[in-house]
Design a protein around this motif. Structure first.
Motif, PDB file in Angstrom:
ATOM      1  N   ARG A 372       0.505  -1.049  -0.187  1.00 13.52           N
ATOM      2  CA  ARG A 372      -0.099  -0.272  -0.490  1.00 13.52           C
ATOM      3  C   ARG A 372       1.330   1.895  -0.217  1.00 13.52           C
ATOM      4  NH1 ARG A 372      -4.252  -2.499   4.509  1.00 13.52           N
ATOM      5  NH2 ARG A 372      -5.623  -3.624   2.917  1.00 13.52           N
ATOM      6  N   LYS A 373       1.991   1.325   0.390  1.00 14.55           N
ATOM      7  CA  LYS A 373       3.117   1.988   0.201  1.00 14.55           C
ATOM      8  C   LYS A 373       3.684   2.399  -0.914  1.00 14.55           C
ATOM      9  CE  LYS A 373       4.504   1.988   5.508  1.00 14.55           C
ATOM     10  NZ  LYS A 373       5.423   1.674   6.320  1.00 14.55           N
ATOM     11  N   GLY A 374       3.784   1.900  -2.011  1.00 16.74           N
ATOM     12  CA  GLY A 374       3.927   1.548  -3.155  1.00 16.74           C
ATOM     13  C   GLY A 374       5.499   0.691  -3.420  1.00 16.74           C
ATOM     14  N   THR A 375       5.958   0.409  -2.655  1.00 17.75           N
ATOM     15  CA  THR A 375       7.815  -0.936  -2.797  1.00 17.75           C
ATOM     16  C   THR A 375       7.326  -1.978  -2.564  1.00 17.75           C
ATOM     17  OG1 THR A 375       7.220  -0.634  -0.464  1.00 17.75           O
ATOM     18  CG2 THR A 375       7.898   1.075  -0.932  1.00 17.75           C
ATOM     19  N   LEU A 376       8.647  -2.512  -3.670  1.00 18.78           N
ATOM     20  CA  LEU A 376       8.495  -4.003  -3.786  1.00 18.78           C
ATOM     21  C   LEU A 376       8.451  -4.440  -2.380  1.00 18.78           C
ATOM     22  CD1 LEU A 376       8.724  -5.326  -6.148  1.00 18.78           C
ATOM     23  CD2 LEU A 376      11.498  -5.631  -5.842  1.00 18.78           C
ATOM     24  N   VAL A 377       7.909  -5.308  -2.353  1.00 14.59           N
ATOM     25  CA  VAL A 377       7.931  -6.894  -1.454  1.00 14.59           C
ATOM     26  C   VAL A 377       8.402  -7.430  -1.400  1.00 14.59           C
ATOM     27  CG1 VAL A 377       5.371  -5.479  -0.555  1.00 14.59           C
ATOM     28  CG2 VAL A 377       5.719  -7.768  -1.843  1.00 14.59           C
ATOM     29  N   LEU A 378       8.466  -8.499  -0.043  1.00 16.71           N
ATOM     30  CA  LEU A 378       8.678  -9.227   0.467  1.00 16.71           C
ATOM     31  C   LEU A 378       8.178 -10.649   0.140  1.00 16.71           C
ATOM     32  CD1 LEU A 378      11.196  -8.497   3.096  1.00 16.71           C
ATOM     33  CD2 LEU A 378      11.757  -8.436   0.949  1.00 16.71           C
ATOM     34  N   LEU A 379       8.206 -11.771  -0.297  1.00 10.89           N
ATOM     35  CA  LEU A 379       6.789 -12.902  -0.659  1.00 10.89           C
ATOM     36  C   LEU A 379       6.550 -13.094   1.124  1.00 10.89           C
ATOM     37  CD1 LEU A 379       5.329 -15.125  -1.991  1.00 10.89           C
ATOM     38  CD2 LEU A 379       7.603 -16.238  -0.865  1.00 10.89           C
ATOM     39  N   ASP A 380       7.125 -12.022   2.297  1.00 13.62           N
ATOM     40  CA  ASP A 380       6.280 -13.070   3.413  1.00 13.62           C
ATOM     41  C   ASP A 380       5.070 -12.127   3.913  1.00 13.62           C
ATOM     42  OD1 ASP A 380       5.599 -14.824   5.525  1.00 13.62           O
ATOM     43  OD2 ASP A 380       7.294 -13.355   7.218  1.00 13.62           O
ATOM     44  N   ASP A 381       5.283 -10.730   3.542  1.00 15.22           N
ATOM     45  CA  ASP A 381       4.403  -9.890   3.593  1.00 15.22           C
ATOM     46  C   ASP A 381       3.831  -9.327   3.002  1.00 15.22           C
ATOM     47  OD1 ASP A 381       6.982  -8.525   5.225  1.00 15.22           O
ATOM     48  OD2 ASP A 381       7.494  -7.344   3.889  1.00 15.22           O
ATOM     49  N   ALA A 382       3.958 -10.283   1.368  1.00 12.20           N
ATOM     50  CA  ALA A 382       2.239 -10.043   0.128  1.00 12.20           C
ATOM     51  C   ALA A 382       1.602 -11.044   0.889  1.00 12.20           C
ATOM     52  CB  ALA A 382       3.625 -10.525  -1.200  1.00 12.20           C
ATOM     53  N   LEU A 383       1.907 -12.530   1.342  1.00  8.33           N
ATOM     54  CA  LEU A 383       1.674 -13.071   2.042  1.00  8.33           C
ATOM     55  C   LEU A 383       0.277 -12.668   2.628  1.00  8.33           C
ATOM     56  CD1 LEU A 383       3.282 -16.359   2.092  1.00  8.33           C
ATOM     57  CD2 LEU A 383       2.309 -15.630   0.364  1.00  8.33           C
ATOM     58  N   ASP A 384       1.085 -11.377   3.712  1.00  9.78           N
ATOM     59  CA  ASP A 384       0.269 -11.097   5.407  1.00  9.78           C
ATOM     60  C   ASP A 384      -0.343  -9.955   4.916  1.00  9.78           C
ATOM     61  OD1 ASP A 384       1.956 -12.243   7.362  1.00  9.78           O
ATOM     62  OD2 ASP A 384       3.378 -10.180   6.836  1.00  9.78           O
ATOM     63  N   GLN A 385      -0.512  -9.196   3.585  1.00  8.31           N
ATOM     64  CA  GLN A 385      -1.436  -8.390   2.929  1.00  8.31           C
ATOM     65  C   GLN A 385      -2.113  -9.275   2.255  1.00  8.31           C
ATOM     66  OE1 GLN A 385       0.462  -5.384  -0.141  1.00  8.31           O
ATOM     67  NE2 GLN A 385      -1.871  -4.510  -0.252  1.00  8.31           N
ATOM     68  N   ALA A 386      -1.974 -10.223   1.447  1.00  6.69           N
ATOM     69  CA  ALA A 386      -3.211 -10.971   1.165  1.00  6.69           C
ATOM     70  C   ALA A 386      -3.963 -12.124   1.803  1.00  6.69           C
ATOM     71  CB  ALA A 386      -2.449 -11.991   0.279  1.00  6.69           C
ATOM     72  N   ARG A 387      -3.535 -11.920   3.445  1.00  2.00           N
ATOM     73  CA  ARG A 387      -4.415 -12.186   4.406  1.00  2.00           C
ATOM     74  C   ARG A 387      -5.395 -11.190   4.643  1.00  2.00           C
ATOM     75  NH1 ARG A 387      -0.828 -13.744   8.745  1.00  2.00           N
ATOM     76  NH2 ARG A 387      -0.434 -11.769   9.310  1.00  2.00           N
ATOM     77  N   GLU A 388      -4.458  -9.915   4.655  1.00  2.00           N
ATOM     78  CA  GLU A 388      -5.772  -9.196   6.327  1.00  2.00           C
ATOM     79  C   GLU A 388      -6.487  -8.720   3.974  1.00  2.00           C
ATOM     80  OE1 GLU A 388      -2.692  -6.184   6.418  1.00  2.00           O
ATOM     81  OE2 GLU A 388      -1.626  -7.039   7.756  1.00  2.00           O
ATOM     82  N   LEU A 389      -6.696  -8.552   3.354  1.00  2.00           N
ATOM     83  CA  LEU A 389      -7.998  -7.851   2.320  1.00  2.00           C
ATOM     84  C   LEU A 389      -8.041  -9.059   2.098  1.00  2.00           C
ATOM     85  CD1 LEU A 389      -4.889  -6.927  -0.789  1.00  2.00           C
ATOM     86  CD2 LEU A 389      -6.232  -4.996   1.261  1.00  2.00           C
TER      87      LEU A 389
END
Length: 571
Positions: A372-389
């Motif tokens: 959401r901040k527009g920066t490239l993410v790590l895989l674990d962060d992407a999985l976290d964001q997917a779970r949150e959404l």
């Protein structure tokens, strides 16, 4: 294990045509294709026969229609095509009984029995986290491993870590400058150090030289250097294993380039003896003809340190000795195509008999992934964001009465994983794609959550009815929607085989979308016509439709499991 239902009918149809034409069945079967649904299930074009028979294709098709008789198929000519349609029985019963008997093994087989495939995939670098772009090698490789296991192959999955080379020297000298000794076990801290060291090396040749010197000391066996390397490697592995566990991925072997330290000199000597080597600006290169502007194949740098191709040659020899593989697959980005072309070229030049069994399973890039901040993410962060959404959507659907679940957070994790994994695997492996959060997490369209919802819907129907009975009357499943659904279910085994042969998970992904869409059309048909509902009052018809629903559930679950996607039973 017998041939899958679809394959058996296809083989019988091809065999009957071959007998009528006096040709080998092996020449005819590749020409039998899926028919247009309005005209049948199987089709054979007669254009290629026109010249030899000196007849028009429609006439040839009409003559064949009189000769070709196959139990369970209605055969007729449609213009220049000889088409065949599965009869209601025994096709309906055969398909459903096969699915229910095989369960989650449906789609698989035993044709790979006695064969071994080595699959090199994921393969991140130590002292760096798994970034989102690793998703491609990781989930494509995992799915291919699942496909081969399902077909009876012995799979040796290798996570071949990038744990050797100058990049580790950067981490080591960077840690000396910027590191906190108390945080050697902190992966995030190692990443901070690496970023600073890499930036400095690009600006200061002397700092870069220090990193190279540290790596040379590692290759020379310096005890202190190797001890630091070991500590950082273990820190990285603990971080990696947590991410892999979350994805449900297990490797038979976790190895690295360091595994071949001390084993490369014999390979270099053999290349020198059988192919030839020469020096170029102090480096040792393979003496082969090169295309214009093609970089040479380096075995050693001027400082004597080894390179990727040297280690890959040693690994190829070792893997063949250990596993005696029938296939050895490298699931690595298309960006590395030149490396593998040159690597395979050296293997062939050496005359090693297993050289032809190695394949670069390449894949395109993924674009558009950002937080959401527009920066490239790590895989674990992407999985976290997917779970949150996903959790936001789950809670909203719970409030609106569209989802029922006892554990919203656990369901959100499953949906998030499904969104990320399917968002990748639905695309052709070699194509680039752009990741889009809204699209990936949608419960409609070509998405993982859509398939998970379809599976959960079948589970819900069965739960409400008390489950599907063992006995049923297949002859009652006459609705066009029912027969259309059966024709999608029967295709999973062929999709699995084609996907394994082509190293193309998207073939299974697309088949599952077709299954889910066919079930949705069948299920919603009851909204317009009460007689088409699954849970009708007629007990015999209700039983048959519940059994078909159960076969759909099993097919979706089997396919999603092959893709590595969770299968929630309620949502």
């Amino acid at each position: 294990m017998s041939l899958p239902v679809y394959a058996r009918y296809r083989a019988a149809f091809a065999g009957a045509i071959a007998e009528a034409l006096g040709m080998p069945a092996s020449d005819v079967e590749p020409q039998v294709k899926p028919a247009e649904p309005a005209h049948g299930d199987l089709s054979f074009a007669t254009f290629a026969l026109a010249k030899a028979q000196k007849k028009a294709p429609p006439a040839i098709a009409a003559a064949l229609a009189q000769q070709v008789k196959v139990p369970g198929l209605e055969v007729k000519a449609v213009g220049p095509y000889l088409n065949a349609r599965f009869t209601l029985l025994p096709f309906t019963a055969e398909t459903i009984d096969t699915v229910r008997t095989e369960g989650l093994s449906f789609g698989g087989g035993d044709e790979g029995r006695g064969k071994t495939v080595v699959i090199d995939y994921s393969s991140p670098n130590i002292a760096k986290p798994i970034a989102f772009h690793h998703i491609r090698s990781t989930v494509i490789g995992h799915c291919i491993a699942n496909l081969y296991r399902a077909l009876g192959w012995r799979v040796e999955g290798i996570n071949y870590l990038g744990d050797w080379g100058k990049q580790f020297g950067l981490v080591a000298v960077g840690f000396h400058e910027y590191g906190d000794p108390a945080r050697k076990d902190d992966m995030a801290h190692l990443v901070e150090v690496y970023v600073k060291a890499n930036a400095r090396a690009e600006q200061e040749p002397e700092f870069d030289a220090r990193a190279r010197e540290f790596f040379r000391s590692m290759e020379a066996g310096d005890v202190a250097a190797l001890e630091l390397w070991k500590q950082f490697r273990e820190t990285s592995l603990r971080n990696f294993e947590r991410v892999y566990a979350r994805l449900g991925i297990h490797f038979e072997h976790i190895e690295g380039e360091s595994f071949y330290q001390g084993r490369m000199e014999p390979v270099v000597e053999e290349v020198g003896q059988r192919v030839g080597v020469k020096e170029s600006q102090g480096a040792l290169i393979v003496d082969l003809p090169y295309a214009e502007n093609e970089p040479p194949i380096l075995l050693k740098k001027a400082d004597g340190s080894t390179l990727y191709v040297t280690r890959d040659l040693a690994a190829a020899v070792d893997r063949h000795e250990r596993f005696q593989f029938e296939k050895s697959l490298y699931v690595v980005a298309t960006d590395q195509a030149l490396h593998f072309k040159q690597f395979f070229r050296v293997l062939n030049a050496l005359g090693w008999p297993f050289a032809s069994k190695l394949t670069h399973v390449n894949f395109g890039r993924v674009h558009g992934m950002s937080t959401r901040k527009g920066t490239l993410v790590l895989l674990d962060d992407a999985l976290d964001q997917a779970r949150e959404l996903a959790l936001e959507k789950v809670r909203q659907n719970i409030q609106e009465g569209r989802i029922q679940t006892r554990d919203a957070e656990a369901l959100a994790e499953q949906i998030g994983l499904g969104a990320i994994i399917f968002g990748d695997l639905k695309h052709n492996r070699t194509s680039d794609y752009t990741f889009d959060w809204e699209e990936a997490l949608s419960f409609e369209g070509h998405t993982g959550p859509y398939l998970q919802y379809a599976h959960a819907r079948t589970c819900s129907v069965l739960q409400k009815s008390g489950g599907a009975p063992k006995a049923y009357d297949a002859s009652l499943l006459t609705l066009p929607e029912e027969q259309a659904l059966l024709r999608e279910l029967v295709r999973l085994p062929m999709a699995v085989r084609d996907a394994a042969e082509q190293y193309e998970p998207s073939l299974v992904a697309r088949l599952l979308l077709d299954v889910a869409a066919a079930f949705s059309r069948y299920f919603t048909a009851g909204n317009q016509d009460r007689d088409k509902r699954v849970l009708v009052e007629d007990e015999a018809l209700r039983a048959a439709r519940l059994v078909l629903t159960d076969a759909t559930r099993i097919t979706l679950a089997a396919g999603l499991t092959l893709l590595g996607i969770p299968t929630p039973e309620s949502m």
